[in-house]
Design a protein around this motif. Structure first.
Motif, PDB file in Angstrom:
ATOM      1  N   THR A  32       0.850  -1.202   0.000  1.00 14.22           N
ATOM      2  CA  THR A  32       0.000   0.000   0.000  1.00 14.22           C
ATOM      3  C   THR A  32       0.881   1.246   0.000  1.00 14.22           C
ATOM      4  O   THR A  32       2.054   1.175   0.363  1.00 14.22           O
ATOM      5  CB  THR A  32      -0.869   0.074   1.277  1.00 14.22           C
ATOM      6  OG1 THR A  32       0.000   0.057   2.401  1.00 14.22           O
ATOM      7  CG2 THR A  32      -1.853  -1.059   1.380  1.00 14.22           C
ATOM      8  N   LEU A  33       0.286   2.352  -0.357  1.00 14.98           N
ATOM      9  CA  LEU A  33       0.972   3.640  -0.188  1.00 14.98           C
ATOM     10  C   LEU A  33       0.047   4.688   0.423  1.00 14.98           C
ATOM     11  O   LEU A  33       0.375   5.313   1.418  1.00 14.98           O
ATOM     12  CB  LEU A  33       1.541   4.143  -1.525  1.00 14.98           C
ATOM     13  CG  LEU A  33       2.892   3.547  -1.921  1.00 14.98           C
ATOM     14  CD1 LEU A  33       3.262   3.949  -3.334  1.00 14.98           C
ATOM     15  CD2 LEU A  33       3.997   3.954  -0.956  1.00 14.98           C
ATOM     16  N   CYS A  34      -1.130   4.850  -0.162  1.00  8.71           N
ATOM     17  CA  CYS A  34      -1.994   5.910   0.367  1.00  8.71           C
ATOM     18  C   CYS A  34      -2.761   5.465   1.613  1.00  8.71           C
ATOM     19  O   CYS A  34      -3.248   6.290   2.375  1.00  8.71           O
ATOM     20  CB  CYS A  34      -2.951   6.424  -0.701  1.00  8.71           C
ATOM     21  SG  CYS A  34      -4.228   5.260  -1.184  1.00  8.71           S
ATOM     22  N   ALA A  35      -2.864   4.159   1.850  1.00 14.33           N
ATOM     23  CA  ALA A  35      -3.618   3.675   3.015  1.00 14.33           C
ATOM     24  C   ALA A  35      -2.821   3.936   4.292  1.00 14.33           C
ATOM     25  O   ALA A  35      -1.594   3.888   4.292  1.00 14.33           O
ATOM     26  CB  ALA A  35      -3.892   2.187   2.870  1.00 14.33           C
ATOM     27  N   GLY A  43      -8.076   5.127  -1.517  1.00 12.20           N
ATOM     28  CA  GLY A  43      -8.037   4.480  -2.831  1.00 12.20           C
ATOM     29  C   GLY A  43      -7.388   5.317  -3.906  1.00 12.20           C
ATOM     30  O   GLY A  43      -7.833   5.307  -5.052  1.00 12.20           O
ATOM     31  N   GLY A  44      -6.332   6.031  -3.573  1.00  9.70           N
ATOM     32  CA  GLY A  44      -5.719   6.963  -4.530  1.00  9.70           C
ATOM     33  C   GLY A  44      -4.548   6.398  -5.292  1.00  9.70           C
ATOM     34  O   GLY A  44      -4.381   6.693  -6.479  1.00  9.70           O
ATOM     35  N   CYS A  45      -3.712   5.586  -4.651  1.00  9.74           N
ATOM     36  CA  CYS A  45      -2.467   5.188  -5.312  1.00  9.74           C
ATOM     37  C   CYS A  45      -2.619   3.943  -6.171  1.00  9.74           C
ATOM     38  O   CYS A  45      -1.827   3.711  -7.068  1.00  9.74           O
ATOM     39  CB  CYS A  45      -1.365   4.985  -4.285  1.00  9.74           C
ATOM     40  SG  CYS A  45      -1.563   3.482  -3.289  1.00  9.74           S
ATOM     41  N   ARG A  46      -3.583   3.116  -5.890  1.00  9.76           N
ATOM     42  CA  ARG A  46      -3.921   1.869  -6.595  1.00  9.76           C
ATOM     43  C   ARG A  46      -2.880   0.765  -6.386  1.00  9.76           C
ATOM     44  O   ARG A  46      -2.941  -0.275  -7.051  1.00  9.76           O
ATOM     45  CB  ARG A  46      -4.125   2.073  -8.104  1.00  9.76           C
ATOM     46  CG  ARG A  46      -4.907   3.286  -8.516  1.00  9.76           C
ATOM     47  CD  ARG A  46      -6.196   3.442  -7.783  1.00  9.76           C
ATOM     48  NE  ARG A  46      -7.263   2.537  -8.203  1.00  9.76           N
ATOM     49  CZ  ARG A  46      -8.449   2.471  -7.614  1.00  9.76           C
ATOM     50  NH1 ARG A  46      -8.694   3.256  -6.580  1.00  9.76           N
ATOM     51  NH2 ARG A  46      -9.350   1.624  -8.026  1.00  9.76           N
ATOM     52  N   LEU A  47      -1.923   0.956  -5.506  1.00  7.70           N
ATOM     53  CA  LEU A  47      -0.895  -0.077  -5.328  1.00  7.70           C
ATOM     54  C   LEU A  47      -1.468  -1.348  -4.695  1.00  7.70           C
ATOM     55  O   LEU A  47      -0.922  -2.430  -4.852  1.00  7.70           O
ATOM     56  CB  LEU A  47       0.254   0.474  -4.456  1.00  7.70           C
ATOM     57  CG  LEU A  47       1.518  -0.380  -4.448  1.00  7.70           C
ATOM     58  CD1 LEU A  47       2.146  -0.430  -5.835  1.00  7.70           C
ATOM     59  CD2 LEU A  47       2.535   0.145  -3.435  1.00  7.70           C
ATOM     60  N   CYS A  48      -2.562  -1.195  -3.980  1.00 12.96           N
ATOM     61  CA  CYS A  48      -3.120  -2.331  -3.242  1.00 12.96           C
ATOM     62  C   CYS A  48      -4.089  -3.156  -4.089  1.00 12.96           C
ATOM     63  O   CYS A  48      -4.888  -3.908  -3.540  1.00 12.96           O
ATOM     64  CB  CYS A  48      -3.826  -1.823  -1.992  1.00 12.96           C
ATOM     65  SG  CYS A  48      -5.306  -0.874  -2.403  1.00 12.96           S
ATOM     66  N   ALA A  60      -8.873  -1.915  -6.042  1.00 13.40           N
ATOM     67  CA  ALA A  60      -8.097  -1.449  -4.877  1.00 13.40           C
ATOM     68  C   ALA A  60      -8.682  -2.092  -3.608  1.00 13.40           C
ATOM     69  O   ALA A  60      -9.861  -1.896  -3.306  1.00 13.40           O
ATOM     70  CB  ALA A  60      -8.170   0.066  -4.786  1.00 13.40           C
ATOM     71  N   CYS A  62      -8.013  -1.510  -0.500  1.00 16.08           N
ATOM     72  CA  CYS A  62      -8.147  -0.671   0.699  1.00 16.08           C
ATOM     73  C   CYS A  62      -9.525  -0.034   0.808  1.00 16.08           C
ATOM     74  O   CYS A  62      -9.898   0.442   1.876  1.00 16.08           O
ATOM     75  CB  CYS A  62      -7.057   0.393   0.745  1.00 16.08           C
ATOM     76  SG  CYS A  62      -7.190   1.629  -0.535  1.00 16.08           S
TER      77      CYS A  62
HETATM   78 FE1  FES Z   1      -3.522   3.325  -2.164  1.00 16.82          FE
HETATM   79 FE2  FES Z   1      -5.168   1.263  -1.712  1.00 16.82          FE
HETATM   80  S1  FES Z   1      -3.349   1.794  -0.688  1.00 16.82           S
HETATM   81  S2  FES Z   1      -5.253   2.712  -3.288  1.00 16.82           S
END
Ligand code: FES
Length: 663
Positions: A32-35, A43-48, A60, A62
């Motif tokens: 994760t990054l934005c969580a 739900g901004g970075c989409r890494l999850c 996503a 999160c």
């Molecule tokens: Fe960033 Fe889920 S952690 S979108």
């Protein structure tokens, strides 16, 4: 409960849990990054992203709630490929050239996420626009070039601190983090708590003090307790080479859950006072460094003849910033051993004496700060918590946008005035009449939730109006607001307790019962106290007003506390003054003997916060050579006077009835 499968593992999760949290609970890590665990999912970075059976595209995790029968896969080839692509895009969008970034090699979550995906280079050519770096703030630097637009800082500023200084400007790839209406951060409404820096996953917000002091991998981390005030926030001290490099809020701490204020995070890093490192004796009118043995012999010889003299022997005073262990020893030595009638604290019971006097009769009647979480109406009286106990203030400020109503009563202008639904500035000294008038309105209008006998309601209302200068209509509005609340809370502070009026505290307790703030199950009444160990000092009866009247000597255990000019003036009148202190001050200047004392971070000990939590502060660094811990010095003084100390602080702490439950 909901049943689902993640990576072939059957798991159970509570309804409403996100897939990300459910996976974590089952021991499956999703990058994760934005969580962030203290922030609402974004739900901004989409890494999850994860693969969910039946869904056309990766989702996503999160922001995705679990549902029955869901089949999730977090590590398919397609997901791994997409994750690398997302990271590549993030790296290419701004200046994430790691070797030149101060958070590289330790706490950069972007870099760590890339390493976790075995990325060693940028697959895409970077092509970012250059943004100006904002270095206008005294504590941190905002570099939008390193930002990944996760908005953790913006969300933390609003959701955790309730300050709403940070926001986003522009659109798309040009989006920027800005302060207020895009003013320099140092000129903005920022209250310098540093929460944004702590949550930033990259080097977009960096701490000026600890920047370029070495990577986190070289540092050790010591969990402890902030002693800035009685809130008792959990902290992590990042230490290198016997030096505190940085202080962070502890996300697992029950009181503050990671949030800190300016004082807790930065004051210890900006200490400017001069350290005392050697015992000193006044010789020929001048303080002269001597050995510990010589200094302690002089103290023992001077003080021993004063033992047993209640009024004309020794007076003693200790800081409420000292650990419980030191306060207990101090009380045992001077109040029990010397039998001195003037043994107190630097706060002189200003924040606790009237509260404890009520507790002596009523037992514990105050609650925990947690009650603020579900409060719908808060009455804040004589407590400028936005300034004096900032993290408690955050708890109020962040709840206001969710619908909490705030009534602020303070004769002095306060930061809370602008935020309050109703702000009363009654005449000084009218609090009791005002509180009785509020009770009278509630009883008269039949809104009370507990019985309270009031004979002349109209008379009390009139008296309240006349004494306070608050008009009857506003007074009634406040009374109705409180009486109609589902979960009211009354928070009071020094403005009330400094009046040393037991009746006023009792009136607040009656008002709390009348409005349902306090009942058999709920304790929605609390006072913010003062310093880190105000409660402990009160439990040891160190809550008298300090009056010098015929005593032949004073022992002042100041530790690393700040000494007010008023107290320094009173201490300077002592015929003989022994001061145990960390820093030189107006008091040490006047002392006959000065004994160096360890700093809070140089000794382990316990602190009792405003709501009765007994917390452990750990030693993080060693004291300079020649400096001893407060308890070591007190034990030595006691030994030289044949007054052995039992050191049972825990029993001693509970001897007196407390206003809060001690645990
Ligand atoms: Fe960033 Fe889920 S952690 S979108």
């Amino acid at each position: 409960m909901v049943q689902l499968t993640i990576n072939g593992k059957q798991i159970e999760a509570a309804e409403g849990t996100t897939v990300l949290s459910a996976a974590k609970q089952a021991g499956i890590e999703i990058p994760t990054l934005c969580a962030h665990k203290e922030l609402t999912p974004f739900g901004g970075c989409r890494l999850c992203i994860v693969d969910v059976q039946g869904f056309r595209v990766p989702i996503a995790s999160c922001t995705l709630p679990v549902s029955n029968g869901m089949v999730v896969n977090t590590e398919t080839e397609a997901i791994q490929k997409s994750r690398k692509f997302i990271l590549s895009m993030l790296f290419s969008e701004r200046n994430h050239f790691c070797p030149f970034c101060q958070v590289s090699g330790g706490d950069c979550e972007l870099q760590n996420a890339a390493y976790a995906e075995d990325m060693t280079h940028w697959p895409m050519q970077p092509g970012w626009n250059k943004y100006p770096v904002d270095s206008s703030h005294p504590y941190y630097v905002l570099d939008n070039n390193r930002c990944i637009l996760c908005r953790r800082c913006v969300r933390a500023c609003g959701e955790l601190v309730g300050n709403f200084t940070l926001t986003m400007a522009e659109r798309g790839a040009s989006t920027l983090v800005v302060a207020d209406t895009n003013v320099p951060l140092g000129e903005s409404t920022c209250i310098k708590c540093g929460t944004c820096v702590q949550v930033c996953p990259t080097g977009a917000l960096i701490d000026r003090t600890s920047a370029y002091q070495g990577h986190d991998l070289m540092m050790s981390e010591i969990k402890s307790v902030c002693i800035g005030c009685s809130v008792g926030c959990g902290i992590k001290m990042i230490v290198h080479d016997n030096r505190i490099v940085r202080i962070e809020g502890d996300w697992d701490a029950p009181v503050n859950r990671g949030v800190l204020c300016e004082h807790g995070r930065y004051d210890p890093m900006n200490e400017k006072r001069n350290r005392i490192t050697s015992p000193m004796l006044r010789k020929d009118g001048k303080l002269t460094p001597v050995s510990w043995d010589e200094a302690l012999s002089v103290v023992a010889d001077k003080l021993k003849p004063l033992a047993g003299k209640e009024h004309d022997g020794l007076a003693a005073l200790a800081s409420t910033r000292l650990p419980v262990e030191a306060l207990a020893m101090f009380k045992e030595l001077f109040a029990d051993g010397f039998k001195s009638g003037m043994v107190t604290s630097t706060e002189e019971g200003m924040t606790t004496a009237s509260v404890n006097a009520v507790a002596e009769k009523a037992g514990a009647f105050e609650g925990k700060l947690d009650v603020l979480k579900n409060a719908d109406v808060v009455l804040c009286i004589g407590a400028n918590v936005a300034k004096s106990h900032m993290v408690a203030g955050f708890m109020i400020k962040r709840a206001l946008p969710k619908g909490m109503r705030l009534v602020n009563i303070d004769p002095e202008a306060s930061e809370l005035d602008d935020l309050a639904d109703v702000s009363l500035t009654p005449k000084t000294g009218s609090d009791l009449a005002l509180v009785e008038a509020l009770q009278a309105v509630i009883v008269k209008e039949g809104l009370g939730r507990a019985p309270l006998s009031i004979q002349n309601a109209d008379g009390l209302i009139e008296a309240g109006v006349n004494a306070s200068g608050v008009d009857a209509e506003t007074l009634s509005r406040v009374a109705r607001l409180l009486a109609n609340a589902v979960s009211p809370v009354i928070l009071y502070g020094k403005g009330v307790t400094a009046q040393r009026d037991e009746k006023l505290v009792e009136a607040l307790l009656d008002l709390a019962k009348l409005t349902g703030a306090v009942d058999a199950e709920r304790f929605g009444l609390l006072s913010v106290k003062g310093e880190a160990n105000s409660v402990a000092a009160a439990q040891f009866n160190l809550d008298k007003q300090f009056v010098l009247n015929g005593q032949q000597a004073v022992y002042a255990l100041i530790g690393d506390d700040f000494v007010s000019r008023r107290l320094a003036e009173r201490l300077s009148k002592a015929p003989y003054l022994v001061v145990q202190a960390t820093y030189a001050s107006l008091v040490t200047e006047k002392a006959d003997v000065v004994l160096p004392a360890a700093l809070w971070s140089e000794q382990a000990g316990h602190y009792v916060n405003m709501d009765g939590r007994i917390q452990t502060a750990e030693k993080a660094i060693n004291a300079p050579d020649g400096v001893r811990e407060s308890t070591t010095v007190l034990a030595e003084v006691a030994m030289r006077m044949n007054m052995p100390i039992k050191q049972d602080w825990n029993t001693s702490l509970r001897t007196r009835k407390a206003s809060v439950t001690l645990a």
